[in-house]
Design an enzyme around this catalytic site. Structure first.
Site, PDB file in Angstrom:
ATOM      1  N   SER A 259       0.842  -1.195   0.000  1.00  0.00           N
ATOM      2  CA  SER A 259       0.000   0.000   0.000  1.00  0.00           C
ATOM      3  C   SER A 259       0.881   1.250   0.000  1.00  0.00           C
ATOM      4  O   SER A 259       1.558   1.565   0.973  1.00  0.00           O
ATOM      5  CB  SER A 259      -0.916   0.005   1.223  1.00  0.00           C
ATOM      6  OG  SER A 259      -1.416   1.304   1.397  1.00  0.00           O
TER       7      SER A 259
ATOM      8  N   HIS B  23      -0.679  -1.296  -4.501  1.00  0.00           N
ATOM      9  CA  HIS B  23      -2.021  -1.043  -3.977  1.00  0.00           C
ATOM     10  C   HIS B  23      -2.227   0.458  -3.800  1.00  0.00           C
ATOM     11  O   HIS B  23      -1.514   1.106  -3.031  1.00  0.00           O
ATOM     12  CB  HIS B  23      -2.164  -1.779  -2.639  1.00  0.00           C
ATOM     13  CG  HIS B  23      -3.533  -1.766  -2.067  1.00  0.00           C
ATOM     14  ND1 HIS B  23      -4.538  -2.611  -2.497  1.00  0.00           N
ATOM     15  CD2 HIS B  23      -4.066  -1.008  -1.081  1.00  0.00           C
ATOM     16  CE1 HIS B  23      -5.628  -2.371  -1.791  1.00  0.00           C
ATOM     17  NE2 HIS B  23      -5.376  -1.405  -0.919  1.00  0.00           N
TER      18      HIS B  23
ATOM     19  N   ASP C  29      -4.497   3.294  -2.476  1.00  0.00           N
ATOM     20  CA  ASP C  29      -5.613   3.572  -1.575  1.00  0.00           C
ATOM     21  C   ASP C  29      -6.190   4.955  -1.847  1.00  0.00           C
ATOM     22  O   ASP C  29      -5.689   5.957  -1.337  1.00  0.00           O
ATOM     23  CB  ASP C  29      -5.137   3.495  -0.119  1.00  0.00           C
ATOM     24  CG  ASP C  29      -5.019   2.068   0.358  1.00  0.00           C
ATOM     25  OD1 ASP C  29      -5.977   1.296   0.153  1.00  0.00           O
ATOM     26  OD2 ASP C  29      -3.971   1.718   0.934  1.00  0.00           O
TER      27      ASP C  29
ATOM     28  N   MET D  87      -8.816   7.644  -1.154  1.00  0.00           N
ATOM     29  CA  MET D  87      -9.761   7.948  -0.073  1.00  0.00           C
ATOM     30  C   MET D  87     -10.296   9.361  -0.269  1.00  0.00           C
ATOM     31  O   MET D  87      -9.523  10.295  -0.542  1.00  0.00           O
ATOM     32  CB  MET D  87      -9.053   7.825   1.275  1.00  0.00           C
ATOM     33  CG  MET D  87      -8.299   6.511   1.409  1.00  0.00           C
ATOM     34  SD  MET D  87      -8.003   5.988   3.091  1.00  0.00           S
ATOM     35  CE  MET D  87      -6.554   6.913   3.476  1.00  0.00           C
TER      36      MET D  87
ATOM     37  N   HIS E   4      -7.803   0.607  -5.086  1.00  0.00           N
ATOM     38  CA  HIS E   4      -8.791   0.400  -4.027  1.00  0.00           C
ATOM     39  C   HIS E   4      -9.502   1.727  -3.771  1.00  0.00           C
ATOM     40  O   HIS E   4      -8.931   2.625  -3.161  1.00  0.00           O
ATOM     41  CB  HIS E   4      -8.059  -0.103  -2.756  1.00  0.00           C
ATOM     42  CG  HIS E   4      -8.962  -0.301  -1.582  1.00  0.00           C
ATOM     43  ND1 HIS E   4      -8.485  -0.436  -0.290  1.00  0.00           N
ATOM     44  CD2 HIS E   4     -10.319  -0.404  -1.495  1.00  0.00           C
ATOM     45  CE1 HIS E   4      -9.499  -0.604   0.533  1.00  0.00           C
ATOM     46  NE2 HIS E   4     -10.616  -0.581  -0.159  1.00  0.00           N
TER      47      HIS E   4
ATOM     48  N   MET F 211     -11.866   3.872  -1.863  1.00  0.00           N
ATOM     49  CA  MET F 211     -12.662   4.081  -0.645  1.00  0.00           C
ATOM     50  C   MET F 211     -13.381   5.411  -0.812  1.00  0.00           C
ATOM     51  O   MET F 211     -12.998   6.435  -0.236  1.00  0.00           O
ATOM     52  CB  MET F 211     -11.737   4.086   0.575  1.00  0.00           C
ATOM     53  CG  MET F 211     -11.254   2.684   0.922  1.00  0.00           C
ATOM     54  SD  MET F 211      -9.835   2.726   2.010  1.00  0.00           S
ATOM     55  CE  MET F 211      -8.531   2.941   0.824  1.00  0.00           C
TER      56      MET F 211
ATOM     57  N   MET G 245     -11.593  -6.316   4.018  1.00  0.00           N
ATOM     58  CA  MET G 245     -10.904  -5.368   4.902  1.00  0.00           C
ATOM     59  C   MET G 245     -10.742  -6.020   6.276  1.00  0.00           C
ATOM     60  O   MET G 245     -11.725  -6.432   6.893  1.00  0.00           O
ATOM     61  CB  MET G 245     -11.723  -4.076   5.049  1.00  0.00           C
ATOM     62  CG  MET G 245     -11.765  -3.179   3.820  1.00  0.00           C
ATOM     63  SD  MET G 245     -10.161  -2.721   3.144  1.00  0.00           S
ATOM     64  CE  MET G 245      -9.385  -1.904   4.535  1.00  0.00           C
TER      65      MET G 245
ATOM     66  N   ASP H 103      -6.697  -6.921   3.364  1.00  0.00           N
ATOM     67  CA  ASP H 103      -6.091  -5.584   3.499  1.00  0.00           C
ATOM     68  C   ASP H 103      -6.251  -5.063   4.926  1.00  0.00           C
ATOM     69  O   ASP H 103      -7.364  -4.848   5.393  1.00  0.00           O
ATOM     70  CB  ASP H 103      -6.819  -4.647   2.513  1.00  0.00           C
ATOM     71  CG  ASP H 103      -6.232  -3.244   2.473  1.00  0.00           C
ATOM     72  OD1 ASP H 103      -5.215  -2.994   3.142  1.00  0.00           O
ATOM     73  OD2 ASP H 103      -6.814  -2.403   1.757  1.00  0.00           O
TER      74      ASP H 103
ATOM     75  N   GLY I  70       0.931  -2.343   4.165  1.00  0.00           N
ATOM     76  CA  GLY I  70       1.406  -0.965   4.185  1.00  0.00           C
ATOM     77  C   GLY I  70       2.599  -0.861   5.102  1.00  0.00           C
ATOM     78  O   GLY I  70       3.762  -0.935   4.668  1.00  0.00           O
ATOM     79  N   SER I  71       2.327  -0.738   6.394  1.00  0.00           N
ATOM     80  CA  SER I  71       3.399  -0.597   7.375  1.00  0.00           C
ATOM     81  C   SER I  71       4.432  -1.713   7.257  1.00  0.00           C
ATOM     82  O   SER I  71       5.637  -1.454   7.346  1.00  0.00           O
ATOM     83  CB  SER I  71       2.829  -0.617   8.793  1.00  0.00           C
ATOM     84  OG  SER I  71       1.645   0.099   8.844  1.00  0.00           O
TER      85      SER I  71
HETATM   86  C1  DX5 Z   1      -6.727   1.237   4.876  1.00  0.00           C
HETATM   87  C2  DX5 Z   1      -6.090   0.902   3.567  1.00  0.00           C
HETATM   88  C3  DX5 Z   1      -4.983  -0.124   3.687  1.00  0.00           C
HETATM   89  C4  DX5 Z   1      -3.831   0.293   4.521  1.00  0.00           C
HETATM   90  C5  DX5 Z   1      -2.961  -0.889   4.833  1.00  0.00           C
HETATM   91  O1  DX5 Z   1      -7.692   2.206   4.651  1.00  0.00           O
HETATM   92  O2  DX5 Z   1      -7.061   0.383   2.684  1.00  0.00           O
HETATM   93  O3  DX5 Z   1      -4.565  -0.513   2.388  1.00  0.00           O
HETATM   94  O4  DX5 Z   1      -3.075   1.312   3.915  1.00  0.00           O
HETATM   95  O5  DX5 Z   1      -1.956  -0.495   5.717  1.00  0.00           O
HETATM   96  P1  DX5 Z   1      -1.427  -1.487   6.878  1.00  0.00           P
HETATM   97  O6  DX5 Z   1      -0.853  -2.690   6.207  1.00  0.00           O
HETATM   98  O7  DX5 Z   1      -0.397  -0.662   7.593  1.00  0.00           O
HETATM   99  O8  DX5 Z   1      -2.604  -1.825   7.761  1.00  0.00           O
HETATM  100 ZN    ZN Z   2      -6.427  -0.605   0.727  1.00  0.00          ZN
END
Ligand code: DX5
Ligand code: ZN
Length: 222
Positions: A6, A30, A32, A34, A63, A65, A134, A170, A192-193
């Site tokens: 991500s 990925h 994201d 938003m 993705h 959102m 999710m 995710d 992500g992290s």
């Molecule tokens: C949350 C996102 C994820 C997020 C994942 O809204 O859809 O893709 O960035 O990050 P980690 O792996 O750190 O939970």
């Molecule tokens: Zn995501």
């Protein structure tokens, strides 16, 4: 395991360096998106995604959102991503939207928030290529994995049967839980992290892959 880091969790001011590290090591990127409405936070949209695409050949895993995805989805068609995933909670027109995505030669994905039941897929399974479960509430990276997602993934696998649908998961995934998530039936893992923290992207990815490989071994033994 197909890995889909991500980008949200990357150093967005030094993305070229991150992309260099990801090149050849991951299957997807990925994205994201938003909108500050469907989720509380605002990230980036189609212009940033387009810019990023100019610097990488890694297939994009979009993705969305966003509220009213029917307005946003077409903006991503020219970018030719591998898939466009929208949230079932955000639209009453899931079948039409999935068909529109597929008509453009792009795989159609739908995502479910942690509290959204699998029954929301009842009339969609024959229209889609991917389900994104999710395992945290969408909106932020760095949250912890919601354990009930594991049984949800297993039940989804049974529901899918022999349809050609990818299960993607995710949120809150790291080396400590990636194995059980794959064993439950996931194929594509968003991280992500776990990919970007500390800046050692190749090392972070290697740790995730090692953990995933152990889960495959255990599967063969049991
Ligand atoms: C949350 C996102 C994820 C997020 C994942 O809204 O859809 O893709 O960035 O990050 P980690 O792996 O750190 O939970
Ligand atoms: Zn995501």
């Amino acid at each position: 395991m197909d890995l889909s880091p991500s980008i949200l969790a990357a150093d967005l001011t030094d993305l070229k360096a991150s992309l260099n590290d990801l090149e050849g090591r991951v299957e997807y990127l990925h994205m994201d998106v938003m909108d500050g409405h469907f989720v509380p936070t605002l990230s980036f949209g189609e212009l940033y995604t387009k810019l990023l695409k100019q610097h990488t050949d890694i297939p994009l895993d979009v993705h969305l959102m966003v509220s009213q995805p029917e307005k946003e989805v077409p903006k991503y068609f020219p970018l030719e991503p591998a898939n466009i995933t929208f949230h079932v909670e955000a639209t009453d027109f899931g079948v039409r939207l999935a068909r529109e995505i597929r008509k453009n030669g792009i795989k159609a994905g739908v995502s479910l928030n942690p509290a959204t039941p699998l029954s929301s897929l009842d009339y969609l399974l024959d229209e889609i290529d991917l389900v994104l479960i999710m395992s945290v509430e969408p909106g932020f990276y760095g949250q912890s994995f919601i354990e009930s997602s594991l049984s949800k993934i297993q039940r989804l696998r049974d529901l899918i049967g022999d349809r050609d649908i990818t299960i993607e998961v995710d949120g809150g995934i790291d080396a400590s839980n990636v194995g059980e998530i794959l064993q439950a039936g996931a194929r594509r893992i968003v991280a992500g992290s776990a990919c970007f923290k500390g800046g050692d992207i190749p090392g972070n990815i290697a740790r995730l892959r090692d953990a995933a490989a152990v889960s495959v071994d255990t599967k063969h033994v049991s």
